[in-house]
Design a protein around this motif. Structure first.
Motif, PDB file in Angstrom:
ATOM      1  N   GLY A   1       0.693  -1.311  -0.165  1.00 41.12           N
ATOM      2  CA  GLY A   1      -0.045   0.532   0.043  1.00 41.12           C
ATOM      3  C   GLY A   1       0.433   1.053  -0.163  1.00 41.12           C
ATOM      4  O   GLY A   1       0.517   2.652  -0.442  1.00 41.12           O
ATOM      5  N   GLU A   2       2.196   1.580   0.117  1.00 39.38           N
ATOM      6  CA  GLU A   2       3.031   2.298   0.470  1.00 39.38           C
ATOM      7  C   GLU A   2       3.951   2.488  -1.507  1.00 39.38           C
ATOM      8  O   GLU A   2       3.398   1.798  -2.107  1.00 39.38           O
ATOM      9  CB  GLU A   2       3.741   2.322   1.107  1.00 39.38           C
ATOM     10  CG  GLU A   2       4.013   2.146   2.242  1.00 39.38           C
ATOM     11  CD  GLU A   2       4.853   1.878   3.211  1.00 39.38           C
ATOM     12  OE1 GLU A   2       4.971   2.262   4.718  1.00 39.38           O
ATOM     13  OE2 GLU A   2       5.828   1.215   2.905  1.00 39.38           O
ATOM     14  N   SER A   3       3.649   3.672  -1.261  1.00 40.79           N
ATOM     15  CA  SER A   3       4.458   4.740  -3.085  1.00 40.79           C
ATOM     16  C   SER A   3       5.813   5.400  -2.427  1.00 40.79           C
ATOM     17  O   SER A   3       6.060   5.193  -1.385  1.00 40.79           O
ATOM     18  CB  SER A   3       3.670   5.424  -3.586  1.00 40.79           C
ATOM     19  OG  SER A   3       3.381   7.081  -2.662  1.00 40.79           O
ATOM     20  N   ALA A   4       6.201   4.695  -3.510  1.00 41.16           N
ATOM     21  CA  ALA A   4       8.115   5.968  -4.110  1.00 41.16           C
ATOM     22  C   ALA A   4       7.758   6.896  -3.005  1.00 41.16           C
ATOM     23  O   ALA A   4       8.387   7.331  -2.382  1.00 41.16           O
ATOM     24  CB  ALA A   4       8.502   5.629  -5.171  1.00 41.16           C
ATOM     25  N   LEU A   5       6.886   8.247  -3.566  1.00 44.42           N
ATOM     26  CA  LEU A   5       6.103   9.198  -2.965  1.00 44.42           C
ATOM     27  C   LEU A   5       5.917   9.157  -1.637  1.00 44.42           C
ATOM     28  O   LEU A   5       6.703  10.370  -1.156  1.00 44.42           O
ATOM     29  CB  LEU A   5       5.012   9.476  -3.614  1.00 44.42           C
ATOM     30  CG  LEU A   5       4.684  11.330  -3.951  1.00 44.42           C
ATOM     31  CD1 LEU A   5       6.400  11.823  -4.331  1.00 44.42           C
ATOM     32  CD2 LEU A   5       4.113  11.728  -4.891  1.00 44.42           C
ATOM     33  N   ASP A   6       5.612   8.380  -1.206  1.00 49.44           N
ATOM     34  CA  ASP A   6       5.223   8.572   0.302  1.00 49.44           C
ATOM     35  C   ASP A   6       6.002   7.998   1.153  1.00 49.44           C
ATOM     36  O   ASP A   6       6.725   8.933   2.025  1.00 49.44           O
ATOM     37  CB  ASP A   6       4.403   6.815   0.690  1.00 49.44           C
ATOM     38  CG  ASP A   6       2.754   6.880  -0.288  1.00 49.44           C
ATOM     39  OD1 ASP A   6       2.262   7.872  -0.319  1.00 49.44           O
ATOM     40  OD2 ASP A   6       1.967   6.092  -0.228  1.00 49.44           O
ATOM     41  N   LEU A   7       7.457   7.394   0.716  1.00 46.95           N
ATOM     42  CA  LEU A   7       8.676   6.742   1.874  1.00 46.95           C
ATOM     43  C   LEU A   7       9.909   7.510   1.740  1.00 46.95           C
ATOM     44  O   LEU A   7       9.763   8.146   1.943  1.00 46.95           O
ATOM     45  CB  LEU A   7       9.405   5.892   0.847  1.00 46.95           C
ATOM     46  CG  LEU A   7       8.260   4.536   1.495  1.00 46.95           C
ATOM     47  CD1 LEU A   7       8.823   2.403   0.453  1.00 46.95           C
ATOM     48  CD2 LEU A   7       8.244   4.498   2.793  1.00 46.95           C
ATOM     49  N   SER A   8       9.604   8.476  -0.120  1.00 49.28           N
ATOM     50  CA  SER A   8      10.604   9.604   0.042  1.00 49.28           C
ATOM     51  C   SER A   8       9.908  11.508   1.320  1.00 49.28           C
ATOM     52  O   SER A   8      10.841  11.948   1.237  1.00 49.28           O
ATOM     53  CB  SER A   8      10.808   9.800  -1.293  1.00 49.28           C
ATOM     54  OG  SER A   8       9.313  10.357  -1.766  1.00 49.28           O
ATOM     55  N   ASN A   9       9.011  11.304   1.018  1.00 48.95           N
ATOM     56  CA  ASN A   9       8.180  11.926   2.012  1.00 48.95           C
ATOM     57  C   ASN A   9       7.908  11.587   3.261  1.00 48.95           C
ATOM     58  O   ASN A   9       7.528  12.791   4.216  1.00 48.95           O
ATOM     59  CB  ASN A   9       6.542  12.509   1.437  1.00 48.95           C
ATOM     60  CG  ASN A   9       7.428  13.482  -0.029  1.00 48.95           C
ATOM     61  OD1 ASN A   9       8.227  14.175  -0.073  1.00 48.95           O
ATOM     62  ND2 ASN A   9       6.838  13.232  -0.562  1.00 48.95           N
ATOM     63  N   LYS A  10       7.925  10.709   3.810  1.00 49.20           N
ATOM     64  CA  LYS A  10       8.066  10.501   5.289  1.00 49.20           C
ATOM     65  C   LYS A  10       8.604  11.075   6.583  1.00 49.20           C
ATOM     66  O   LYS A  10       8.386  11.154   7.521  1.00 49.20           O
ATOM     67  CB  LYS A  10       7.811   8.614   4.927  1.00 49.20           C
ATOM     68  CG  LYS A  10       7.814   7.777   7.114  1.00 49.20           C
ATOM     69  CD  LYS A  10       7.274   6.833   6.883  1.00 49.20           C
ATOM     70  CE  LYS A  10       7.116   6.154   7.834  1.00 49.20           C
ATOM     71  NZ  LYS A  10       5.429   6.809   8.002  1.00 49.20           N
TER      72      LYS A  10
END
Length: 272
Positions: free
Chosen positions: A137-146
Motif C-alpha cells: 500500500g505504500e508508494s515511492a512518493l509516500d516513502l520519500s516524504n515520510k
C-alpha cells in the motif's frame, strides 16, 4: 609403395594415440567435474535493478567487481513505467535464469524487486542500495516524504505524454548536486545526459505484498542522500528486519557509482 604408405599412416596414428592421455576426448566430462569440484558449487546469479533517473550502466563498477569474483551478473533495463508492469518484466527476466539468484535494487528498483521476488524460491536474498523497501500500500512518493530531507521535487523537469501521465527527469544543471554529489563531475554530467525518465505513475503506484517478509534482506544506506532521506532508509531497513545494514558516510544517492566496492562486498555477503 602403397603398402609402405599404409604402414606409414598406421604408424602415425599409433604414435598419436600413445601421446593422448587416457580418459581424454569423449570422456572429458570427468575433467569438468573435477574443475567444478575444485571451484566449489556454482555461484548465484546477481540481478541488478537500477532506479529512476539512471540506467543499467550505473552498475558498471559493481558488475566489474562481481564478475572478477566469479559471479554471473545481469543488469536489467528497468522500464520505469509502473511498479506492477516493471515487476512483471523483472519476473520474466528471473524466470529466464537457472539456479539461485541474489537481487539488488537501487532507489525505485527496490520497489520493483520487492514485488517481483514474491513467491520465487530461487531468489535467496534481497539487497537494497539506497532503495525503497515498501510495505503493501505504500508508494515511492509516500516513502520519500515520510521523513524530511528530500530535495528531489525542486530539481525535476516534466515531459507531457498526452495521455494524462508525465515523464520526469532531473534537470541536467541540477543532477550532479542532487543525485551524484560524490561522483566526479565529468561522470555526473554524462549520467545526467543519459538518465532514463520515470513515469509519474511509477512513483505514485501502491506496492503489493513485499518479498522482504519472506526473503532475507540487506541494506546499504547513503548518509548524504538527497533523494531518499537517510532516516527513511534506516527506518525501512529496521522494519524489514535486515540481516545487515551498512552505512556509507558522505555517500550520495549514486552510492553504487561512487562506492562500487562496498556495494559489491555487501552483495557477496548476501550471496553467502
Amino acid at each position: 609403395m602403397r603398402v609402405r604408405k599404409v604402414f606409414a599412416v598406421l604408424g602415425s596414428l599409433l604414435a598419436l594415440a600413445a601421446a593422448v592421455p587416457s580418459g581424454a576426448g569423449a570422456s572429458g566430462a570427468s575433467g569438468n567435474g573435477k574443475d567444478a569440484e575444485k571451484h566449489g558449487p556454482k555461484k548465484p546469479t546477481v540481478v541488478l535493478v537500477h532506479g529512476a533517473f539512471a540506467d543499467a550502466s550505473s552498475w558498471n563498477g559493481v558488475v566489474d567487481r562481481l564478475q572478477h569474483k566469479g559471479f554471473p551478473v545481469v543488469a536489467v533495463a528497468n522500464p520505469l513505467r509502473s511498479v506492477g508492469g516493471d515487476a512483471e518484466y523483472l519476473r520474466r527476466v528471473l524466470a529466464s535464469i537457472d539456479g539461485p539468484v541474489v537481487l539488488a535494487g537501487h532507489s525505485y528498483g527496490g520497489m520493483v524487486q520487492s514485488e517481483a521476488a514474491l513467491g520465487n524460491p530461487d531468489v535467496k536474498a534481497l539487497v537494497y542500495v539506497a532503495a525503497f523497501a515498501p510495505e503493501q500500500g505504500e508508494s515511492a512518493l509516500d516513502l520519500s516524504n515520510k521523513f524530511p530531507g528530500s530535495t528531489l521535487g525542486d530539481t525535476l523537469s516534466v515531459i507531457e505524454l498526452g495521455d494524462g501521465s508525465k515523464d520526469l527527469v532531473i534537470r541536467q544543471d541540477k543532477y550532479w548536486q542532487q543525485f551524484a554529489a560524490d561522483v566526479p563531475r565529468k561522470d555526473a554530467v554524462i549520467a545526467a545526459a543519459t538518465q532514463r525518465p520515470v513515469n509519474d505513475t511509477a512513483l505514485s503506484d501502491k506496492a503489493g505484498e513485499p518479498a522482504w517478509r519472506s526473503i532475507p534482506s540487506y541494506f546499504m544506506v547513503a548518509s548524504q542522500d538527497k533523494n531518499i532521506p537517510i532516516a527513511a532508509q534506516k527506518w525501512m531497513a529496521e522494519r524489514a528486519g535486515a540481516r545487515a545494514v551498512v552505512e556509507v558516510k558522505s555517500a550520495s544517492h549514486s552510492v553504487a557509482v561512487s562506492h562500487p566496492e562496498a556495494v559489491a562486498d555487501l552483495i557477496v555477503r548476501a550471496a553467502r
